[in-house]
Motif scaffolding. Structure first.
Motif, PDB file in Angstrom:
ATOM      1  N   CYS A 510      -1.076  62.233  26.475  1.00  0.00           N
ATOM      2  CA  CYS A 510       0.106  61.993  27.118  1.00  0.00           C
ATOM      3  C   CYS A 510       1.288  61.510  26.406  1.00  0.00           C
ATOM      4  O   CYS A 510       2.484  62.247  26.628  1.00  0.00           O
ATOM      5  CB  CYS A 510      -0.253  60.809  28.193  1.00  0.00           C
ATOM      6  SG  CYS A 510       1.503  60.586  29.418  1.00  0.00           S
ATOM      7  N   LEU A 511       1.108  60.745  25.447  1.00  0.00           N
ATOM      8  CA  LEU A 511       2.323  60.659  24.673  1.00  0.00           C
ATOM      9  C   LEU A 511       2.714  61.672  23.737  1.00  0.00           C
ATOM     10  O   LEU A 511       4.086  61.811  23.677  1.00  0.00           O
ATOM     11  CB  LEU A 511       1.917  59.179  23.680  1.00  0.00           C
ATOM     12  CG  LEU A 511       1.881  57.991  24.568  1.00  0.00           C
ATOM     13  CD1 LEU A 511       1.617  56.850  23.386  1.00  0.00           C
ATOM     14  CD2 LEU A 511       3.281  57.450  25.283  1.00  0.00           C
ATOM     15  N   GLU A 512       1.908  62.449  23.317  1.00  0.00           N
ATOM     16  CA  GLU A 512       2.192  63.405  22.693  1.00  0.00           C
ATOM     17  C   GLU A 512       2.741  64.628  23.433  1.00  0.00           C
ATOM     18  O   GLU A 512       3.825  65.232  22.942  1.00  0.00           O
ATOM     19  CB  GLU A 512       1.081  64.269  21.853  1.00  0.00           C
ATOM     20  CG  GLU A 512       1.231  65.231  20.700  1.00  0.00           C
ATOM     21  CD  GLU A 512      -0.036  65.633  20.170  1.00  0.00           C
ATOM     22  OE1 GLU A 512       0.120  66.618  19.552  1.00  0.00           O
ATOM     23  OE2 GLU A 512      -1.075  65.123  20.342  1.00  0.00           O
ATOM     24  N   ALA A 513       2.383  64.713  24.451  1.00  0.00           N
ATOM     25  CA  ALA A 513       3.043  65.827  25.477  1.00  0.00           C
ATOM     26  C   ALA A 513       4.572  65.325  25.810  1.00  0.00           C
ATOM     27  O   ALA A 513       5.361  66.220  25.853  1.00  0.00           O
ATOM     28  CB  ALA A 513       2.306  65.852  26.969  1.00  0.00           C
ATOM     29  N   GLU A 514       4.675  64.150  26.012  1.00  0.00           N
ATOM     30  CA  GLU A 514       6.127  63.603  26.573  1.00  0.00           C
ATOM     31  C   GLU A 514       6.839  63.796  25.255  1.00  0.00           C
ATOM     32  O   GLU A 514       8.117  64.274  25.207  1.00  0.00           O
ATOM     33  CB  GLU A 514       5.998  62.146  26.872  1.00  0.00           C
ATOM     34  CG  GLU A 514       5.330  62.073  28.272  1.00  0.00           C
ATOM     35  CD  GLU A 514       5.214  60.577  28.671  1.00  0.00           C
ATOM     36  OE1 GLU A 514       4.926  60.332  29.891  1.00  0.00           O
ATOM     37  OE2 GLU A 514       5.412  59.599  27.640  1.00  0.00           O
ATOM     38  N   SER A 515       6.493  63.621  23.893  1.00  0.00           N
ATOM     39  CA  SER A 515       7.225  63.845  22.863  1.00  0.00           C
ATOM     40  C   SER A 515       7.485  65.470  22.662  1.00  0.00           C
ATOM     41  O   SER A 515       8.668  65.629  22.447  1.00  0.00           O
ATOM     42  CB  SER A 515       6.520  63.390  21.493  1.00  0.00           C
ATOM     43  OG  SER A 515       7.250  63.422  20.568  1.00  0.00           O
ATOM     44  N   LEU A 516       6.657  66.086  22.691  1.00  0.00           N
ATOM     45  CA  LEU A 516       6.739  67.698  22.742  1.00  0.00           C
ATOM     46  C   LEU A 516       7.583  68.207  23.632  1.00  0.00           C
ATOM     47  O   LEU A 516       8.721  69.027  23.349  1.00  0.00           O
ATOM     48  CB  LEU A 516       5.411  68.421  22.962  1.00  0.00           C
ATOM     49  CG  LEU A 516       4.450  68.350  21.789  1.00  0.00           C
ATOM     50  CD1 LEU A 516       3.200  68.792  22.193  1.00  0.00           C
ATOM     51  CD2 LEU A 516       4.994  68.999  20.559  1.00  0.00           C
ATOM     52  N   LEU A 517       7.652  67.574  24.893  1.00  0.00           N
ATOM     53  CA  LEU A 517       8.667  67.901  25.935  1.00  0.00           C
ATOM     54  C   LEU A 517       9.994  67.520  25.757  1.00  0.00           C
ATOM     55  O   LEU A 517      11.048  68.273  26.241  1.00  0.00           O
ATOM     56  CB  LEU A 517       8.218  67.330  27.320  1.00  0.00           C
ATOM     57  CG  LEU A 517       8.615  68.071  28.672  1.00  0.00           C
ATOM     58  CD1 LEU A 517       8.061  69.274  28.927  1.00  0.00           C
ATOM     59  CD2 LEU A 517       7.966  67.079  29.889  1.00  0.00           C
ATOM     60  N   SER A 518      10.265  66.438  25.132  1.00  0.00           N
ATOM     61  CA  SER A 518      11.566  65.898  24.814  1.00  0.00           C
ATOM     62  C   SER A 518      12.308  66.661  23.787  1.00  0.00           C
ATOM     63  O   SER A 518      13.469  66.825  23.724  1.00  0.00           O
ATOM     64  CB  SER A 518      11.686  64.546  24.192  1.00  0.00           C
ATOM     65  OG  SER A 518      10.951  64.505  22.965  1.00  0.00           O
ATOM     66  N   ARG A 519      11.414  67.428  23.082  1.00  0.00           N
ATOM     67  CA  ARG A 519      11.949  68.516  21.918  1.00  0.00           C
ATOM     68  C   ARG A 519      12.024  70.011  22.729  1.00  0.00           C
ATOM     69  O   ARG A 519      12.368  70.770  21.867  1.00  0.00           O
ATOM     70  CB  ARG A 519      11.195  68.541  20.819  1.00  0.00           C
ATOM     71  CG  ARG A 519      10.987  67.233  20.157  1.00  0.00           C
ATOM     72  CD  ARG A 519      10.603  67.296  18.689  1.00  0.00           C
ATOM     73  NE  ARG A 519       8.861  67.439  18.661  1.00  0.00           N
ATOM     74  CZ  ARG A 519       8.006  66.495  18.716  1.00  0.00           C
ATOM     75  NH1 ARG A 519       8.639  65.359  18.479  1.00  0.00           N
ATOM     76  NH2 ARG A 519       6.865  66.905  18.765  1.00  0.00           N
ATOM     77  N   GLY A 520      11.574  70.050  23.897  1.00  0.00           N
ATOM     78  CA  GLY A 520      11.874  71.277  24.636  1.00  0.00           C
ATOM     79  C   GLY A 520      10.501  72.360  24.333  1.00  0.00           C
ATOM     80  O   GLY A 520      10.848  73.564  24.730  1.00  0.00           O
TER      81      GLY A 520
END
Length: 829
Positions: A510-520
């Motif tokens: 989850c944390l990795e997904a949110e981080s990736l999402l913040s970078r588009g």
């Protein structure tokens, strides 16, 4: 490494240097080749841990001479493994030796502001503001005015801040600085590296440089087969690959297999092995330390296998007790010899401190109190005087890893869990204190949160929900970097425990997904969570579902995203449910179900307390947009004022910037002259924030108003700006909406055929993205008013009408639509 207080023992780095003639000769050769070399040069010192690479780097630097600038990057320090911190160290070291970093300082300030958007730029907070005469003059000149960390803003201030015409022109005309605001955070980091390298290259024409990089394995501890890693060293490779005019000396345990990424590295890197000391050098080292008895000297030299680290430990062990002859030297044996000469209380607390990755005086006192051991300053100073206790920044320390392994072997699993639990509590206290402090910022404030998660994992007392709470606090305190650190720790923990609780793995995902999402990077999120949905589960699984749904929405899978949001909304509670509800209302509205969207938005607003002003402002702004798309402009204006009030209460610069864009869009229909001016103001603010999709929307609003005013050439130019920004953001539906209104411009310019084709493309794109049925109906009514019979558009309009659920009677919306269409047709129909 000496075992004893530093003031009593000579450090291994200070002892006489022995052997290494082959390495020294190779280094001299590489150094002399610099003037004729047009490519980056990497001198790779390779050897196992303890072989003396750090001592060798020190010797090489000492022998480099005054004709070269030198700097050292120690990757054993955790902070320096991060690109931004490492670049800061290099800038400081080379800057102190006369290198000017005008463009790098501006770019680094932009990156700093991206990472810390909650902080304003001033001389006390902005990196290198004191060292950089460019930044210091800019910030001095801007006193009393808000300064946003964008290249456009800083370069604009250069005009007033600098008197040197050539330096000013160099900064203003630099293409990299001009492009910074359009880059993602990851791309921005590499642009900053590029500018550092470029300014070093320019300085190297006057004086070449040597960069020493120690302990590469700290950055990439476990390379994958074939030489590739997970990308932790990508920034370092990128930097060293640009350093023409200098030499990079990298010490690593394994050869740099960078040719696996690009075969050109094979001709750039020179691998120089560092072997164990030959027997003669070992004996000379022992003799210099006072160990001269033949049998004892020979036994120690043979047991060391030529590794200087063990030799130095053996020397210090001997110096503490020279009466006894040892025939074998092992790390555990030397630790045991050390423990025999340390007070028992210090032995016990060292064993406890070995559980900590880092520790400070507070951690020392917390463990001492918990286990009834001395906690006074004298004991602390004695412990930290030993050379195996490495000082870090902020008053923190860490123990040498060989000592850690031996010391921890003396603790039972139950005691280690208890120590981890107490350390978690301690770092919690530190994080709470720093969170309340108005001073400081960044990783220094949020690092205790990462330590708390680490110890909670090993104490087996932390849940996935707790991990996310820590990550959320870390984002607020220090930004994305601490969250990425937590993810790294989780991955390492899971790799060592394949049977660990699955909820921990889910938390990491989850944390990795949110981080990736913040970078588009929506595609990476979908790959990470290919089958996740919003069915009942924990709050962590729900957050993973939201991240996956948002990725799918960006990718154009609106229906899938809406279904997941619906499931989370129905089956979760708390903040996750509110986030899902807002996202669901947003999708429903753009899909044409205004009635359901408004009901859901009002429900989310009612459940959002006054402590959530940003969410309340988001909901009000969503309702404003709904009324604007329903062409109820009075209600839209009222809601826009209410949203603005919430954002002002929260002091949210992003929400307030979006209000400006929305106001320009509203004024298009109620006051086109004012809309052009407001769109210009919105563009200025959104450019400062780097929000490409909002820039595209502001340009679109400006173009629409210019059509109404008959300024067709200006409208064409505005649409061009809108397309560039919207394409850069990948905002498909926003681009289609711009197309819809550009068709009116084409019609007013006499290109009826292209206008009809543009309308067809826009309507088709709306259907593919599953959005804007009301705009599809508006396009169809426009074509009908032109007297055109378009079966394809008629079918699309029928489908849109079946999906549309406006507030009030559909006939009323049609009348309002006709009135708006008349504004854009002008006298063409």
């Amino acid at each position: 490494m000496p075992i004893g207080p530093r003031y009593r023992r000579v450090s291994a780095l200070q002892r006489q240097f022995f052997d290494r003639e082959a390495v020294l000769a190779a280094y001299e050769e590489a150094l002399h080749a610099l003037p004729s070399s047009g490519e980056p040069q990497v001198f790779n010192i390779v050897g196992i841990g303890g072989i003396g690479k750090s001592r060798l780097l020190q010797e090489l630097r000492n022998r480099t001479g005054q004709g070269y600038r030198t700097a050292r990057l120690d990757l054993q320090i955790p902070a320096l493994r991060q690109q931004e911190d490492a670049l800061a160290v290099l800038r400081t070291e080379f800057g102190a030796q006369g290198v000017k970093f005008d463009r790098f300082d501006i770019a680094y300030a932009v990156l700093w502001q991206r990472v810390h958007p909650q902080l304003r730029m001033d001389r006390t907070r902005t990196p290198f503001a004191e060292e950089s005469d460019v930044l210091s003059k800019i910030l001095d000149d801007a006193m009393g005015f808000p300064v946003f960390g964008t290249a456009a803003g800083l370069v604009r201030l250069t005009d007033r801040a600098l008197s040197n015409r050539s330096r000013k022109q160099r900064i203003k005309s630099d293409p990299t600085l001009q492009d910074l605001d359009n880059l993602s955070n990851a791309e921005l980091g590499y642009a900053v590296s590029y500018l550092l390298a470029e300014e070093l290259r320019e300085a190297s024409t006057e004086q070449p440089f040597v960069l020493f990089v120690d302990a590469y394995e700290a950055l990439v501890p476990t390379p994958l087969p074939g030489g590739k890693s997970f990308g932790a060293d990508a920034w370092l490779r990128d930097l060293l690959g640009q350093l023409q005019g200098g030499l990079a000396v990298v010490a690593s345990r394994e050869p740099l297999h960078w040719a696996a990424y690009d075969e050109d590295w094979a001709s750039v890197i020179r691998h120089v092995p560092v072997e164990g000391l030959p027997m003669t050098a070992r004996l000379d080292l022992l003799s210099a330390a006072g160990i001269t008895e033949g049998g004892r000297q020979r036994s120690i030299a043979e047991a060391s296998a030529g590794v200087p680290f063990y030799l130095h430990l053996a020397i210090d062990t001997y110096l503490q007790n020279p009466a006894r002859l040892e025939t074998t030297i092992t790390s555990e044996h030397i630790v045991q010899r050390f423990l025999q000469h340390v007070p028992p209380d210090e032995v016990r607390i060292l064993e406890l401190l070995s559980v900590a990755r880092t520790f400070d005086f507070g951690a020392f006192r917390a463990l001492g109190r918990a286990f009834n051991l001395p906690t006074h300053l004298l004991t602390w100073e004695s412990l930290t005087a030993y050379s195996f206790a490495y000082p870090l920044s902020q008053g923190w320390y860490r123990l040498h890893q060989l000592m850690v392994a031996a010391l921890q072997s003396h603790l039972s699993p139950a005691v280690k869990r208890s120590v981890h639990d107490r350390l978690r509590a301690y770092w919690d206290e530190v994080a709470d204190r720093l969170e309340r402090s108005p001073d400081g910022g960044g990783v220094s404030r949020s690092s205790p949160l990462r330590e708390a998660v680490h110890h909670g994992l090993h104490a087996e007392t932390i849940t996935a929900e707790h991990i996310h709470e820590y990550a959320d606090r870390g984002m607020a305190m220090g930004g994305r970097q601490v969250v990425d650190g937590i993810v790294k720790d989780l991955r390492e923990y899971l790799a060592a425990r394949p049977g660990a609780d699955s909820s921990v793995r889910e938390a990491a995902d989850c944390l990795e997904a949110e981080s990736l999402l913040s970078r588009g990077d929506a595609r990476a999120v979908i790959d990470l969570a290919p089958e996740v949905d919003g069915r009942a589960g924990s709050a962590v699984s729900a957050r993973l579902s939201l991240a996956a749904a948002n990725a799918r929405r960006i990718a154009g899978e609106s229906g899938t995203a809406a279904r997941i949001f619906q499931q989370v909304w129905e089956e979760q509670t708390g903040p996750v449910r509110l986030s899902a509800g807002f996202c669901l209302a947003d999708i429903r509205m753009w899909q044409g179900d205004f009635a359901a969207a408004f009901d859901l938005a009002e429900a989310v607003y009612g459940m959002s307390g006054t402590d959530k002003p940003v969410l309340r402002g988001d909901v009000k702004r969503l309702l404003h947009l709904g009324h604007r798309f329903l062409l109820s402009f009075d209600a839209a204006e009222t809601l826009l004022h209410e949203a603005e009030a919430e954002y002002r209460r929260a002091e949210d610069p992003y929400g307030l910037a979006n209000i400006r864009t929305n106001r320009a869009e509203l004024l298009v229909f109620t006051g086109p002259e004012a809309a052009v001016a407001e769109a210009g103001e919105a563009l200025a603010v959104q450019r400062e924030l780097g929000a490409q999709h909002e820039i595209g929307k502001a340009y679109t609003a400006m173009a629409m108003a210019q059509i109404r005013l008959g300024e067709f050439d200006r409208a064409a130019s505005s649409f061009h700006g809108a397309y560039e920004a919207l394409d850069r953001a990948g905002y498909r539906s926003g681009r289609a909406r711009a197309d819809m209104y550009r068709a009116f411009l084409l019609l007013r310019q006499g290109d009826r055929g292209e206008a009809l084709a543009t309308w067809r493309r826009a309507a088709a794109e709306f259907e593919v993205c599953d959005v804007y049925p009301s705009l599809i109906l508006a396009i169809h009514r426009a074509v009908v008013r032109l007297g055109e019979d378009d079966p394809g558009l008629a079918d699309a309009a029928l489908r849109a009408r079946n999906r549309l659920r406006p507030l009030g009677a559909p006939d009323a919306l049609e009348r309002r639509t006709d009135d708006v269409l008349s504004q854009f047709f002008g006298g063409t129909v």
